[in-house]
Design an enzyme around this catalytic site. Structure first.
Site, PDB file in Angstrom:
ATOM      1  N   ARG A   4      11.840  -5.184   5.098  1.00  0.00           N
ATOM      2  CA  ARG A   4      11.582  -3.771   4.784  1.00  0.00           C
ATOM      3  C   ARG A   4      12.469  -2.808   5.574  1.00  0.00           C
ATOM      4  NH1 ARG A   4       5.724  -1.554   5.463  1.00  0.00           N
ATOM      5  NH2 ARG A   4       5.895  -2.676   7.420  1.00  0.00           N
ATOM      6  N   ARG A  55      -9.910   0.927   8.303  1.00  0.00           N
ATOM      7  CA  ARG A  55      -9.519  -0.431   8.681  1.00  0.00           C
ATOM      8  C   ARG A  55     -10.596  -1.134   9.480  1.00  0.00           C
ATOM      9  NH1 ARG A  55      -3.693   0.394   8.476  1.00  0.00           N
ATOM     10  NH2 ARG A  55      -2.489  -1.336   9.230  1.00  0.00           N
ATOM     11  N   ARG A  79      11.115  -0.515  11.176  1.00  0.00           N
ATOM     12  CA  ARG A  79      10.003  -0.230  12.081  1.00  0.00           C
ATOM     13  C   ARG A  79       9.988  -1.166  13.276  1.00  0.00           C
ATOM     14  NH1 ARG A  79       4.798   0.434   8.293  1.00  0.00           N
ATOM     15  NH2 ARG A  79       3.872  -0.822   9.957  1.00  0.00           N
ATOM     16  N   ARG A 103      -0.737  -8.484  13.342  1.00  0.00           N
ATOM     17  CA  ARG A 103      -1.241  -7.514  12.359  1.00  0.00           C
ATOM     18  C   ARG A 103      -2.064  -8.216  11.269  1.00  0.00           C
ATOM     19  NH1 ARG A 103       4.357  -4.925  11.086  1.00  0.00           N
ATOM     20  NH2 ARG A 103       3.286  -3.982   9.314  1.00  0.00           N
ATOM     21  N   LYS A 158       0.836  -1.219   0.000  1.00  0.00           N
ATOM     22  CA  LYS A 158       0.000   0.000   0.000  1.00  0.00           C
ATOM     23  C   LYS A 158       0.861   1.256   0.000  1.00  0.00           C
ATOM     24  CE  LYS A 158      -2.012  -1.109   3.907  1.00  0.00           C
ATOM     25  NZ  LYS A 158      -1.369  -2.401   4.251  1.00  0.00           N
TER      26      LYS A 158
HETATM   27  P1  AP5 Z   1       4.867  -1.622   1.896  1.00  0.00           P
HETATM   28  O1  AP5 Z   1       4.495  -0.847   0.675  1.00  0.00           O
HETATM   29  O2  AP5 Z   1       5.625  -0.938   2.978  1.00  0.00           O
HETATM   30  O3  AP5 Z   1       3.571  -2.367   2.441  1.00  0.00           O
HETATM   31  P2  AP5 Z   1       2.295  -1.791   3.174  1.00  0.00           P
HETATM   32  O4  AP5 Z   1       1.096  -2.469   2.588  1.00  0.00           O
HETATM   33  O5  AP5 Z   1       2.296  -0.301   3.194  1.00  0.00           O
HETATM   34  O6  AP5 Z   1       2.567  -2.420   4.595  1.00  0.00           O
HETATM   35  P3  AP5 Z   1       2.563  -1.817   6.057  1.00  0.00           P
HETATM   36  O7  AP5 Z   1       3.268  -2.836   6.900  1.00  0.00           O
HETATM   37  O8  AP5 Z   1       3.070  -0.430   6.100  1.00  0.00           O
HETATM   38  O9  AP5 Z   1       1.083  -1.864   6.339  1.00  0.00           O
HETATM   39  P4  AP5 Z   1       0.436  -1.930   7.694  1.00  0.00           P
HETATM   40  O10 AP5 Z   1      -0.968  -1.882   7.248  1.00  0.00           O
HETATM   41  O11 AP5 Z   1       0.763  -3.052   8.582  1.00  0.00           O
HETATM   42  O12 AP5 Z   1       1.107  -0.705   8.471  1.00  0.00           O
HETATM   43  P5  AP5 Z   1       0.566   0.722   8.837  1.00  0.00           P
HETATM   44  O13 AP5 Z   1       1.694   1.641   8.877  1.00  0.00           O
HETATM   45  O14 AP5 Z   1      -0.625   1.076   8.012  1.00  0.00           O
HETATM   46  O15 AP5 Z   1       5.686  -2.904   1.406  1.00  0.00           O
HETATM   47  C1  AP5 Z   1       6.279  -3.793   2.353  1.00  0.00           C
HETATM   48  C2  AP5 Z   1       7.677  -4.228   1.870  1.00  0.00           C
HETATM   49  O16 AP5 Z   1       7.546  -5.024   0.687  1.00  0.00           O
HETATM   50  C3  AP5 Z   1       8.592  -3.058   1.478  1.00  0.00           C
HETATM   51  O17 AP5 Z   1       9.907  -3.392   1.863  1.00  0.00           O
HETATM   52  C4  AP5 Z   1       8.475  -2.977  -0.048  1.00  0.00           C
HETATM   53  O18 AP5 Z   1       9.677  -2.490  -0.635  1.00  0.00           O
HETATM   54  C5  AP5 Z   1       8.214  -4.426  -0.432  1.00  0.00           C
HETATM   55  N1  AP5 Z   1       7.280  -4.563  -1.561  1.00  0.00           N
HETATM   56  C6  AP5 Z   1       6.187  -3.787  -1.846  1.00  0.00           C
HETATM   57  N2  AP5 Z   1       5.546  -4.245  -2.943  1.00  0.00           N
HETATM   58  C7  AP5 Z   1       6.256  -5.346  -3.356  1.00  0.00           C
HETATM   59  C8  AP5 Z   1       6.115  -6.264  -4.453  1.00  0.00           C
HETATM   60  N3  AP5 Z   1       5.107  -6.148  -5.336  1.00  0.00           N
HETATM   61  N4  AP5 Z   1       7.007  -7.262  -4.551  1.00  0.00           N
HETATM   62  C9  AP5 Z   1       8.027  -7.387  -3.670  1.00  0.00           C
HETATM   63  N5  AP5 Z   1       8.240  -6.543  -2.611  1.00  0.00           N
HETATM   64  C10 AP5 Z   1       7.355  -5.543  -2.465  1.00  0.00           C
HETATM   65  O19 AP5 Z   1       0.024   0.478  10.308  1.00  0.00           O
HETATM   66  C11 AP5 Z   1       0.871   0.210  11.392  1.00  0.00           C
HETATM   67  C12 AP5 Z   1       0.066   0.157  12.683  1.00  0.00           C
HETATM   68  O20 AP5 Z   1      -0.570   1.438  12.911  1.00  0.00           O
HETATM   69  C13 AP5 Z   1      -1.094  -0.848  12.699  1.00  0.00           C
HETATM   70  O21 AP5 Z   1      -0.661  -2.139  13.072  1.00  0.00           O
HETATM   71  C14 AP5 Z   1      -2.029  -0.204  13.740  1.00  0.00           C
HETATM   72  O22 AP5 Z   1      -1.591  -0.448  15.047  1.00  0.00           O
HETATM   73  C15 AP5 Z   1      -1.871   1.300  13.442  1.00  0.00           C
HETATM   74  N6  AP5 Z   1      -2.842   1.808  12.467  1.00  0.00           N
HETATM   75  C16 AP5 Z   1      -2.572   2.380  11.251  1.00  0.00           C
HETATM   76  N7  AP5 Z   1      -3.699   2.748  10.619  1.00  0.00           N
HETATM   77  C17 AP5 Z   1      -4.724   2.401  11.444  1.00  0.00           C
HETATM   78  C18 AP5 Z   1      -6.136   2.496  11.334  1.00  0.00           C
HETATM   79  N8  AP5 Z   1      -6.723   3.016  10.239  1.00  0.00           N
HETATM   80  N9  AP5 Z   1      -6.883   2.037  12.374  1.00  0.00           N
HETATM   81  C19 AP5 Z   1      -6.298   1.515  13.482  1.00  0.00           C
HETATM   82  N10 AP5 Z   1      -4.980   1.377  13.640  1.00  0.00           N
HETATM   83  C20 AP5 Z   1      -4.187   1.818  12.630  1.00  0.00           C
END
Ligand code: AP5
Ligand code: ZN
Length: 217
Positions: free
Chosen positions: A127, A88, A161, A172, A13
């Site tokens: 990552r 979410r 992270r 997660r 994402k």
């Molecule tokens: P990346 O693009 O970083 O993946 P992502 O989908 O953004 O994953 P996140 O881990 O950031 O998502 P998340 O939903 O767990 O975290 P968030 O910060 O939202 O890609 C991942 C890796 O793969 C990278 O190294 C990239 O280079 C590689 N990659 C990408 N595409 C690829 C491909 N096609 N092929 C190969 N490699 C690839 O949330 C963190 C925490 O915040 C949550 O756990 C929660 O506690 C809180 N939080 C955030 N938003 C909310 C909400 N709306 N409600 C409640 N809690 C929330």
């Protein structure tokens, strides 16, 4: 335009939202990034969110909705937004529908990035990001062109992270399946859902997304 990227942790994402931001000039709104900034700044919301994020659970709807609402009200968001990691929960999706309706806006597309859970653990554990500009990298899938130097800003400091460890990733993924996956149905009912296979190459997926944006907006 308003575009939502749905998908489990590691689905890509953030990677794709940043690419769309560059291509179309939209603003990436990542609640994960906003919450990590609140934790780093030590705000009240950040103090409440910290332990929850470290455990891989979802931060309360109240905090997340208020955080998103404030950011969405900033003038740059008028260019169009890509929501990354929000909504979410059903409560967040409903709050978003109301917020947008109040501004005379609607969701142009909710894109679900379809991936295998097993591959997500590999993506997340490899990552890292540039400490300066936030550009995302991966130990195996996306290394900087010049070793140790960020492609985007030339920075040489990188970080990982706190929640990118195997145990937290499992929580997660569990939170995603229990609380977020039902939103696929929510957006299907609205006629806004577009599912794409996101197991391929980063650039191929970016191509599919660009085509969707051009058709939907
Ligand atoms: P990346 O693009 O970083 O993946 P992502 O989908 O953004 O994953 P996140 O881990 O950031 O998502 P998340 O939903 O767990 O975290 P968030 O910060 O939202 O890609 C991942 C890796 O793969 C990278 O190294 C990239 O280079 C590689 N990659 C990408 N595409 C690829 C491909 N096609 N092929 C190969 N490699 C690839 O949330 C963190 C925490 O915040 C949550 O756990 C929660 O506690 C809180 N939080 C955030 N938003 C909310 C909400 N709306 N409600 C409640 N809690 C929330
Ligand atoms: Zn950088």
């Amino acid at each position: 335009p308003v575009l939502i990227l749905l998908g489990p942790p590691g689905a890509g994402k953030g990677t794709q939202a940043r690419m769309l931001e560059e291509t179309f000039g939209f603003v990436q709104l990542s609640t994960g990034d906003l919450l990590r900034a609140a934790v780093a700044a030590g705000t009240d919301a950040g103090k409440q969110a910290k332990a929850v994020m470290e455990a891989g659970e979802l931060v309360s709807d109240d905090i997340v909705i208020a955080t998103l609402r404030d950011r969405l009200a900033e003038p740059d968001c008028a260019k169009g937004v890509i929501l990354d990691g929000f909504p979410r929960t059903t409560a967040q999706a409903e709050a978003l529908d109301e917020l947008l309706a109040a501004n005379g806006q609607k969701i142009d597309a909710a894109v679900s990035l379809e991936v295998d859970d097993a591959a997500m653990v590999t993506r997340i554990s490899g990552r890292y990001t540039c400490a300066e500009c936030g550009e995302g990298y991966h130990d195996s899938f996306k290394q900087p062109k010049a070793a140790g130097t960020c492609d985007k800003c030339g920075g040489t400091e990188f970080k990982r992270r706190a929640d990118d460890n195997a145990e937290t990733v499992a929580s997660r993924l569990e939170a995603y399946h229990a609380q977020t996956a039902p939103l696929i149905e929510h957006y299907a009912r609205q006629g806004a859902l577009i599912g794409i296979n996101a197991m391929g190459d980063i650039d191929d997926i970016a191509g599919k997304l660009s085509a969707i944006v051009k058709t939907a907006t």
